[in-house]
Design a protein around this motif. Structure first.
Motif: not given
Ligand SMILES: [Zn+2]
Length: 227
Positions: A27, A69-70, A72-74, A117
């Motif tokens: 990130k 999914m990463d 979304w978070y990063l 999401k």
């Protein structure tokens, strides 16, 4: 100069057992790359800007394959922070699951975002494209099955998101003339390959060239790729 379409896959640190670790961009790297692109005056394009005569002189379109999914978070916090958007390609039949197509080879299961999401990203203004249903080598499967992968994935996305889906991304970058024509026939306006190059060097809008960003592209190397 010209327009560059960048390809990303995973964001974050690769698990130590993972193969192909270079598909992970941290990130911090992504954040530095976005800042650099802004600093250099690149405009962040949308797919509609790629249709002929609408491209700007120094533009970039960031694409993320596989809708992991990463993102979304990063990655999402970075795009929100800079008021920027990008294009995310979803393997529509595997939403809420994982990379069934290569988890054995890569030795890791990478979660794919769920519909909640993906709908939220679309709502936030991110562009969503189809990456087929199950991520097959399209040129190697039965033509009827290929059509299903191309056409039905578009129909499902349009039904879930309530807007037209114009962009397709060939899984593994695998396509031939027949597959390219099916994509066009299904009603897409653009298709993205894994062939390397500037947007301007693309053969046509259904064979768009991109530049893959790897986890070991330190900033000077990234700079060389985009200039
Ligand atoms: Zn993919």
């Amino acid at each position: 100069m010209g327009v560059k379409i960048l390809t990303y896959h995973n964001v974050g640190k690769p698990p130590k057992e993972a193969r192909l670790k270079t598909l992970f961009v941290s990130k911090e790297q992504l954040s530095r790359q976005v800042r650099l692109l802004k600093l250099l005056g690149f405009s962040f394009l949308r797919t509609q800007d790629l249709i002929p005569n609408r491209s700007t002189s120094r533009g970039v379109l960031l694409t993320f394959d596989d809708a992991y999914m990463d993102f979304w978070y990063l990655a999402l916090p970075i795009f929100i922070e800079h008021y920027l958007r990008c294009l995310i390609f979803v393997p529509v039949g595997l939403v809420g699951e994982y990379n069934r197509w290569d988890y054995e080879k890569l030795r890791i299961k990478k979660p794919i975002m769920d519909w909640g999401k993906i709908k939220e990203l679309h709502h936030l203004g991110f562009e969503i494209g189809s990456h087929s249903l199950t991520h097959p080598y399209l040129s190697k499967i039965d033509p009827k099955q290929a059509w299903e992968e191309i056409y039905t994935s578009k129909a499902i996305l349009e039904d879930k998101l309530g807007s037209e889906i114009t962009a397709f991304c060939y899984p593994y970058g695998d396509y031939d003339e027949r597959i390219r024509d099916l994509v066009q026939k299904a009603g897409y306006k653009l298709a993205f390959t894994t062939k390397h190059g500037r947007f301007e060097d693309s053969e046509n809008l259904f064979e768009l060239r991109r530049i893959t960003v790897f986890g070991n592209d330190f900033l000077p190397k990234f700079l060389l790729k985009i200039l």
